[in-house]
Design a protein around this motif. Structure first.
Motif, short mmCIF file in Angstrom:
data_model
loop_
_atom_site.label_atom_id
_atom_site.label_comp_id
_atom_site.label_asym_id
_atom_site.label_seq_id
_atom_site.Cartn_x
_atom_site.Cartn_y
_atom_site.Cartn_z
N ILE A 7 5.91 14.14 -1.20
CA ILE A 7 5.82 12.75 -1.66
C ILE A 7 4.42 12.21 -1.43
N THR A 8 3.83 12.54 -0.27
CA THR A 8 2.50 12.01 0.03
C THR A 8 1.46 12.58 -0.93
N ALA A 16 4.42 5.62 2.52
CA ALA A 16 4.76 7.00 2.85
C ALA A 16 4.84 7.19 4.35
N VAL A 76 -3.57 3.27 -6.29
CA VAL A 76 -2.80 3.15 -5.06
C VAL A 76 -2.93 1.75 -4.48
N THR A 82 1.98 13.51 -3.98
CA THR A 82 2.18 12.84 -5.26
C THR A 82 1.60 11.43 -5.23
N VAL A 83 1.83 10.72 -4.11
CA VAL A 83 1.33 9.36 -4.01
C VAL A 83 -0.19 9.33 -4.02
N THR A 115 -1.86 9.45 -7.35
CA THR A 115 -1.60 8.34 -8.26
C THR A 115 -2.86 7.50 -8.36
N ASN A 157 0.85 -1.19 0.00
CA ASN A 157 0.00 0.00 0.00
C ASN A 157 0.89 1.24 0.00
N LEU A 158 0.73 2.10 -1.02
CA LEU A 158 1.63 3.25 -1.15
C LEU A 158 1.50 4.22 0.01
N ILE A 159 0.29 4.38 0.57
CA ILE A 159 0.13 5.33 1.66
C ILE A 159 0.87 4.85 2.89
N TRP A 189 -7.03 11.41 3.47
CA TRP A 189 -6.93 10.21 2.65
C TRP A 189 -7.76 9.08 3.24
N SER A 240 8.20 14.99 2.88
CA SER A 240 7.19 13.94 3.05
C SER A 240 5.85 14.41 2.55
#
Lengths: 180, 117, 401
Positions: free
Chosen positions: A72-73, A34, A82, A75-76, A79, A29-31, C152, A69
Motif C-alpha cells: 500500500i505504501t 499509511a 500526495v 502504491t501511495v 501517486t 496526507n496520504l503517507i 520518502w 502495508s
C-alpha cells in the motif's frame, strides 16, 4: 469489576486499532494515513496476543505489516498528488452518522444474541501443533487448506495477467546493460 | 501471556535507545541551516521538478509475489510444527500445497514478470 | 554446577520480593533490568563488532585499518560516535520531520527486538515464546517500513528510488529466508528457539547443509551487505535511501546495519550450528554463552570475509538469483526432505527423530543425502542453463526461442 492491568492493555490496543483507523480515514496526507494504518494493524496484533493466539499475532505482523502495508505504501508513494490539500468530502457528516448507526446496530446484535461477555476458553499449550494436525486431517480442514493454495495460485495468475500490459516486452529490453 | 511482558518492555527500551542519541545530537549539534546546505542532493546540480518517481510496475510485482509466498509459508508453519506427529498422508497433503505454489512461481517466471528492467 | 544466570536471576527475585514487589510489578522490573542489560551489552558489542570488521576488511585489502586510537585501534569507534554526535543533523528542505527522525529509530529498534528470543545458555533467554521462529521473521519484516519512511521523507528523488529498490530486494530475499526457517521447525517439531537448540544433538548444518547455506545467503542479502549492497553503492545511487542523513541519525542507521549483520550471524549460529551447545555444557551451563559467541563470531567472520572479497552484483542479477535459483531450490529441498524423511521413518526400524547424537545419525545421513541430491540437481541445471546462454551468444542463428 476491578481494573486489572489486562484491562489497561486491552484499552491501549483498542485505542491503537480504532485511533489508527480514524487517522487513516481523516488524515489529509496520504503517507501519514499509511503510517496510521500500520499503527492500527499493530493494535490488532496486540489484541490477538491478549486472546492468547500468538501465532495469529505473528502472522498479522508478518503478512499485514510486512507485506500488505509495504504494497500500500509503495502504491501511495507513486501517486502524483500526495500533498494535494483537497477539501474534505462533502458527505463526511452523512458518512459519520451512517457509520455510527452501523456500529450501534452491530453492538446491539452482538450483545443480545451472543450473551454479552463470556469468560475466555482455555487455550491448550500445543495449539499450533493441533492446528497443524487439523490442517491435514480430511475430517477437519484439509479441503480449505488445499483450496487456499489454489486461491493463492489464482490470485497470482490474475495479478500477473492484469499487469501484463504494463510489463516491458522483449523487443524493448536492452539486453543486459541498461538497468534502473 | 507472561512471555510477552519482556517483549513489550524491550520494545519500549529499544525504541528509546536510538531516540536518545538523536535527540542529544539535535541538542548539542550546531543548527546553522542555510538554503544551500538544506537543499536536497542531486549530484551537485539544482533540483528540477517535483519529487516523484516514475512508477515501474516491477516494484509492485515483486512485492505482490512476495505477499503470495508469505501467506503460503505462513500456512506451512503449523504443518511444520505438527510434522513429527503426521502420518505420510498428512505430509503428502502439505507437499501438494507446496507444489501448487511452485506452479504459481513457474507461471510467473515463464510470463517473464520477475524480470528487472 | 548451577548456571550463572539462574543464580543472578534468583538473587534478583529474592531481593525484589524482599522489597515488597510481587506479581506483575516483579515481572516488569525484571524485564526492565533484562532489557537494559541486553541493550547495553549490544551497544557495547556493536563498537567491538565494527572494529572487528574494519580490521578484517583492512587486512583483506592489504592494509592495516584503524590503529591509532587506543590499543590496536579499539577505541576508534568511540571517537567516531563522539564526532558524529557533535555534527549537525541537516534536515533537507521540504522533508517531513517525524518520519525522517522516526526511520532510524525503527530500524534500530527492530534489530534490538530480535534479541528477545535468542538463548545465550540453556536458561538465559529473554523470553521463550511459543512462536520464537515466527517472531524472528515478523520482526525482521518491520524494517521494510522504516526504509520506505526514510526514502520518502528525505524529499529526494534518489532517496525514494533507492528506497524502492531496497524494499524490492529485501522483500524478495525474505521468501527463501522464511522457507528455510521452516527446516529447523520441521526437524524439531516446535517453533520455540530453545527447543530447536536442545534438539540439535547433531547440528542441523551437518544434516541439512544446503538449507543452512540458503538461509545464510538470504540473511546476508537481508542485511544488504556486499555482494548485495547495491542499495548504498556510492557509484550508482550515492548512498541510496540514507543520502540525506547526517550526524547522529546517520550513525544510528550505520549502527543498525552492523548490529543486524551480527544478529543474523547469531541467528544462524543458534538455528543451524547448535547455539549454546558444546562439550561440557551440561556440567557447566555457563559455558553455553562462550560457545554461542564463538559460533556467532565465526559466522560473522564469514560475513565480513564475503563482504571484503566478493564484487557487487547488479540488481537484475540479484533478483534472478533469488527468484530463479534460491526459491525453486528451497521449495524442491523442502518437498524432497519431508518425503524422504517420512518414507525412511516408515521403512527403517532404527530411525528415530530425536535423541542423542548416535540415535540421530541415520536421520542425518538420509537428510544429508537429500541435500546432496538437490544441490546436484541445482548445479546441473545451472550448468545446462549456462551452456544454453553461451551457445545463444556464440551461435545466434541456431538459438531456440
Amino acid at each position: 469489576m476491578s481494573l486489572t492491568p489486562l484491562h489497561a492493555i486491552f484499552a491501549l490496543m483498542s485505542l491503537f486499532t480504532v485511533g489508527g483507523a480514524v487517522g487513516v480515514v481523516l488524515n489529509r496526507n496520504l503517507i501519514y494515513a499509511a503510517m496510521y494504518l500500520v499503527l492500527s494493524l499493530f493494535g490488532i496484533a496486540g489484541l490477538f496476543i491478549l486472546l492468547e493466539a500468538p501465532f495469529l499475532a505473528a502472522v498479522q505482523i508478518l503478512v499485514y505489516v510486512g507485506a500488505i502495508s509495504v504494497l500500500i505504501t509503495i502504491t501511495v508513494m507513486v501517486t502524483r498528488c500526495v500533498f494535494c490539500k483537497e477539501p474534505p468530502p462533502r458527505q463526511l457528516t452523512l458518512v459519520a452518522v451512517m457509520a455510527a448507526l452501523v456500529m450501534v446496530t452491530l453492538g446491539f446484535v452482538i450483545m443480545t444474541r451472543f450473551g454479552g461477555l463470556t469468560p475466555a476458553a482455555d487455550v491448550p499449550a500445543d495449539s499450533i501443533e493441533q492446528l497443524g494436525v487439523a490442517f491435514v486431517n480430511p475430517q477437519a480442514y484439509l479441503v480449505p487448506f488445499e483450496v487456499a493454495s489454489i486461491l493463492l495460485l489464482g490470485a497470482l495468475i490474475g495479478a500477473i495477467f492484469i499487469a501484463r500490459d504494463d510489463l516491458p516486452r522483449d523487443e524493448e529490453a536492452v539486453g543486459g546493460d541498461d538497468h534502473a | 501471556m507472561k512471555d510477552w511482558t519482556f517483549i513489550v518492555i524491550l520494545s519500549i527500551v529499544a525504541m528509546a535507545t536510538p531516540l536518545a542519541p538523536i535527540l542529544i545530537g539535535r541538542l548539542i549539534g550546531p543548527r546553522k541551516g542555510n538554503e544551500l546546505k538544506n537543499a536536497t542532493y542531486e549530484c551537485g546540480v539544482e533540483t528540477r521538478g517535483d519529487t516523484w518517481v516514475q512508477f515501474k510496475v516491477q516494484y509492485y510485482i515483486f512485492a505482490l509475489v512476495f505477499l503470495v509466498f508469505d501467506v503460503e509459508v505462513v500456512f506451512l508453519y503449523p504443518w511444520a510444527v505438527a510434522y513429527n506427529r503426521l502420518p505420510l498422508f498428512g505430509v503428502l497433503a502439505g507437499v501438494v500445497f507446496v507444489i501448487t505454489l511452485a506452479e504459481a512461481l513457474i507461471y510467473t517466471i515463464r510470463k517473464d514478470a520477475l524480470r528487472w528492467i | 554446577m548451577p548456571d550463572l544466570f539462574t543464580v543472578i536471576d534468583d538473587w534478583l527475585v529474592s531481593l525484589l520480593t524482599g522489597w515488597g514487589a510481587s506479581g506483575l510489578i516483579l515481572d516488569i522490573i525484571l524485564s526492565l533490568i533484562g532489557s537494559l542489560v541486553v541493550v547495553g551489552y549490544l551497544l557495547t558489542l556493536a563498537l567491538f563488532i565494527i572494529w572487528f570488521e574494519r580490521k578484517v576488511v583492512a587486512r583483506i585489502q592489504d592494509r592495516i585499518g584503524p590503529n591509532r586510537v587506543g590499543p590496536w585501534g579499539l577505541f576508534q569507534n568511540v571517537a567516531d560516535v563522539l564526532k558524529l554526535m557533535t555534527k549537525e543533523i541537516v534536515i533537507p528542505s521540504g522533508a517531513d520531520l517525524i518520519p525522517f527522525l522516526l526511520a532510524p529509530v525503527i530500524a534500530t529498534a527492530t534489530v534490538l527486538m530480535l534479541w528477545a528470543v535468542l538463548p545465550f545458555t540453556r536458561n538465559a533467554i529473554g523470553t521463550d515464546v511459543s512462536i520464537g521462529v515466527l517472531y524472528l521473521a515478523a520482526v525482521s519484516s518491520l524494517g521494510f517500513m522504516s526504509i520506505l519512511m526514510a526514502g520518502w521523507s528525505s524529499n529526494n528523488k534518489y532517496a525514494l528510488l533507492g528506497a524502492f529498490r531496497a524494499v524490492a530486494m529485501l522483500v524478495s530475499y525474505e521468501v527463501p529466508l522464511i522457507l528455510m526457517l521452516l527446516i529447523p521447525v520441521l526437524l524439531t517439531g516446535s517453533m520455540r528457539i530453545n527447543a530447536i537448540v536442545e534438539a540439535q544433538s547433531i547440528w542441523y548444518v551437518f544434516s541439512m547443509p544446503l538449507a543452512a547455506l540458503i538461509f545464510y545467503i538470504a540473511n546476508h542479502a537481508e542485511v544488504a551487505r556486499s555482494p548485495f549492497d547495491l542499495l548504498e553503492a556510492e557509484s550508482e545511487i550515492v548512498a541510496g535511501y540514507h543520502i540525506e542523513y547526517s550526524g547522529m541519525a546517520f550513525a544510528t542507521f550505520y549502527l543498525a546495519e552492523f548490529l543486524h549483520a551480527f544478529t543474523i550471524s547469531a541467528l544462524t549460529a543458534t538455528l543451524f550450528l547448535g547455539g549454546w551447545r558444546g562439550p561440557f555444557v551440561d556440567q557447566v551451563p555457563t559455558l553455553g554463552i562462550v560457545y554461542f559467541f564463538i559460533k556467532s563470531f565465526a559466522v560473522y567472520f564469514v560475513n565480513v570475509w564475503a563482504r571484503g572479497t566478493l564484487p557487487r552484483l547488479r540488481i537484475d542479477q540479484i533478483m534472478d538469483f533469488c527468484w530463479k535459483l534460491l526459491v525453486p531450490v528451497s521449495l524442491l529441498l523442502l518437498v524432497l526432505t519431508v518425503i524422504a524423511d517420512k518414507t525412511a521413518l516408515q521403512f527403517f526400524s532404527g530411525y528415530s527423530v530425536g535423541g542423542t547424537a548416535i540415535e540421530m545419525l541415520p536421520r542425518s545421513a538420509v537428510l544429508f543425502g537429500v541435500n546432496l541430491l538437490v544441490a546436484g540437481i541445482a548445479v546441473v541445471s545451472l550448468a545446462q542453463q549456462g551452456r544454453r546462454d553461451r551457445e545463444a551468444d556464440l551461435y545466434p542463428e541456431t538459438a531456440v526461442d
